[in-house]
Design a protein around this motif. Structure first.
Motif, short mmCIF file in Angstrom:
data_model
loop_
_atom_site.label_atom_id
_atom_site.label_comp_id
_atom_site.label_asym_id
_atom_site.label_seq_id
_atom_site.Cartn_x
_atom_site.Cartn_y
_atom_site.Cartn_z
N ILE A 255 31.72 46.68 35.59
CA ILE A 255 31.10 47.68 36.45
C ILE A 255 31.81 47.74 37.81
CG2 ILE A 255 28.95 48.36 37.59
CD1 ILE A 255 27.43 46.99 35.35
N SER A 256 32.16 46.57 38.35
CA SER A 256 32.86 46.53 39.63
C SER A 256 34.18 47.28 39.57
CB SER A 256 33.11 45.08 40.05
OG SER A 256 31.90 44.42 40.30
N LYS A 257 34.90 47.10 38.47
CA LYS A 257 36.19 47.77 38.33
C LYS A 257 36.03 49.29 38.38
CE LYS A 257 40.22 48.21 35.30
NZ LYS A 257 40.86 47.78 34.04
N LYS A 258 34.97 49.80 37.75
CA LYS A 258 34.74 51.24 37.70
C LYS A 258 34.27 51.77 39.05
CE LYS A 258 32.00 54.78 35.34
NZ LYS A 258 31.00 55.05 34.27
N PHE A 259 33.33 51.08 39.68
CA PHE A 259 32.71 51.60 40.89
C PHE A 259 33.54 51.35 42.14
CE2 PHE A 259 29.03 51.87 38.20
CZ PHE A 259 28.30 52.93 38.72
N PHE A 260 34.31 50.26 42.18
CA PHE A 260 35.02 49.90 43.40
C PHE A 260 36.53 50.10 43.30
CE2 PHE A 260 31.24 46.97 43.51
CZ PHE A 260 30.54 47.72 44.45
N GLY A 261 37.01 50.65 42.20
CA GLY A 261 38.43 50.96 42.09
C GLY A 261 39.33 49.74 42.09
N LEU A 262 38.92 48.71 41.33
CA LEU A 262 39.74 47.50 41.25
C LEU A 262 40.92 47.73 40.31
CD1 LEU A 262 36.90 44.82 40.93
CD2 LEU A 262 37.98 45.70 43.00
N GLY A 263 41.93 46.89 40.44
CA GLY A 263 43.09 46.98 39.57
C GLY A 263 42.81 46.40 38.19
N ASP A 264 43.85 46.36 37.35
CA ASP A 264 43.70 45.87 35.98
C ASP A 264 43.66 44.36 35.89
OD1 ASP A 264 43.61 48.45 34.93
OD2 ASP A 264 45.79 48.56 34.75
N ALA A 265 44.04 43.67 36.94
CA ALA A 265 44.02 42.21 36.92
C ALA A 265 42.59 41.69 36.81
CB ALA A 265 44.66 41.66 38.20
N ASN A 266 42.44 40.51 36.20
CA ASN A 266 41.15 39.85 36.21
C ASN A 266 40.76 39.61 37.67
OD1 ASN A 266 39.33 37.43 36.43
ND2 ASN A 266 39.40 37.57 34.20
N ALA A 267 39.66 40.19 38.10
CA ALA A 267 39.31 40.19 39.52
C ALA A 267 39.12 38.77 40.06
CB ALA A 267 38.04 41.00 39.76
N TYR A 268 38.52 37.90 39.25
CA TYR A 268 38.30 36.52 39.70
C TYR A 268 39.62 35.76 39.81
CZ TYR A 268 33.30 37.30 38.80
OH TYR A 268 32.01 37.76 38.82
N ASP A 269 40.50 35.97 38.83
CA ASP A 269 41.81 35.30 38.87
C ASP A 269 42.63 35.77 40.07
OD1 ASP A 269 41.17 33.93 36.57
OD2 ASP A 269 42.34 35.23 35.24
N ALA A 270 42.56 37.07 40.34
CA ALA A 270 43.30 37.61 41.49
C ALA A 270 42.77 37.03 42.79
CB ALA A 270 43.19 39.13 41.50
N TYR A 271 41.45 36.91 42.88
CA TYR A 271 40.85 36.35 44.10
C TYR A 271 41.25 34.89 44.26
CZ TYR A 271 37.35 36.56 47.83
OH TYR A 271 36.72 36.59 49.05
N GLU A 272 41.31 34.18 43.15
CA GLU A 272 41.73 32.77 43.20
C GLU A 272 43.17 32.66 43.66
OE1 GLU A 272 41.84 28.77 40.34
OE2 GLU A 272 41.10 30.67 39.57
N THR A 273 44.01 33.59 43.21
CA THR A 273 45.41 33.60 43.65
C THR A 273 45.50 33.82 45.16
OG1 THR A 273 46.20 34.44 41.52
CG2 THR A 273 47.63 34.79 43.43
#
Length: 285
Positions: A255-273
């Motif tokens: 849902i976050s990806k759709k509503f907030f325009g996130l990229g294709d990366a796993n959002a949690y993994d990207a944040y950890e990076t």
């Protein structure tokens, strides 16, 4: 003791979503006019107001009794730093554990531009800077306006903007039109640039980001900095601008990806990076 004390600013210039004001009211985000009503000088003036709040907050957190506030491009004045008496015991406890040498200027998007300007205006206050997906270029080419932002961080004068330029060719604001000699080199503290692949794809914006990083490398102030490149640049793959915000934790990932325009990366993994790269950078100091 190890760790970091983080002060998060809510600017009172209309650029923050919601800010509680001293009189009990709240100030909400104010969207700037577009089209012919847009004034590029507004951003130049606004970011200076934000940078002064940034510097004031740093002085407050460190317990300084006064700080210098810029009154023009060539002069500053000292102002008293106010402290809350009812919070003083808690604040004093926090301050007792602070290392006043290891102070970092950090920000995301417009905040990254603000942090870069604050560190340019008072480089001795900050050991380094963390600039997350920074907004370092204004492109309003339909009105013939385009410049690296903020100009002072790049060692540049304020741009000449159409009718706002005065007869002698300087910018419309004499106080900030010319960068003084102290800041002519621009931003010169070691900096981490963490970027989204979305911003990496904007040619002009990315070009400005690279210019700012290259400038810091050229302006290395100490032998130690020259031995190790002062800047660290990294693009988090398959990410968009909002991947750097905590919106990724608000809703389930799909849902976050759709509503907030996130990229294709796993959002949690990207944040950890993002966190890992930040920690690695800070461990250098």
């Amino acid at each position: 003791k190890r760790g970091h004390v983080v002060a998060s600013l809510h600017h009172r210039d209309g650029s923050s979503c919601r800010v509680p004001m001293p009189d009990g009211t709240c100030k909400y985000y104010q969207h700037l006019p577009t089209g012919d009503d847009y004034s590029p000088n507004h951003r130049l003036e606004q970011i200076h107001a934000r940078a002064q709040e940034f510097l004031y907050a740093t002085s407050w957190l460190l317990g300084e009794t006064e700080t210098e506030i810029e009154t023009s491009s060539t002069s500053t004045s000292k102002v008293n730093v106010k402290h809350e008496d009812d919070l003083q015991p808690i604040i004093d406890q926090i301050r007792s554990g602070l290392d006043r040498i290891k102070v970092t200027a950090a920000g995301f998007s417009y905040g990254a531009a603000t942090a870069s300007l604050a560190a340019t205006l008072e480089p001795t206050k900050y050991q380094c800077a963390i600039l997350l997906d920074g907004w370092f270029h204004i492109d309003f080419s339909s009105r013939g306006v385009e410049f690296d932002f903020p100009p002072e961080a790049f060692g540049n004068d304020w741009p000449k903007i159409g009718k706002e330029a005065n007869a002698n060719g300087s910018s419309g604001d004499d106080d900030h039109g010319n960068v003084d000699k102290k800041r002519r080199k621009g931003l010169n503290v070691p900096s981490l640039f963490l970027n989204s692949s979305q911003f990496r794809g904007y040619k002009k914006l990315w070009g400005a980001t690279e210019r700012l990083a290259d400038q810091i490398n050229r302006n290395s102030m100490t032998q130690q900095q020259q031995q190790q490149q002062p800047t660290d640049m990294y693009v988090v793959p398959h990410t968009h601008h909002q991947n750097f915000c905590d919106v990724i934790f608000w809703l389930p990932r799909r849902i976050s990806k759709k509503f907030f325009g996130l990229g294709d990366a796993n959002a949690y993994d990207a944040y950890e990076t993002i966190l890992e790269r930040t920690i690695q950078f800070l461990e250098r100091f």
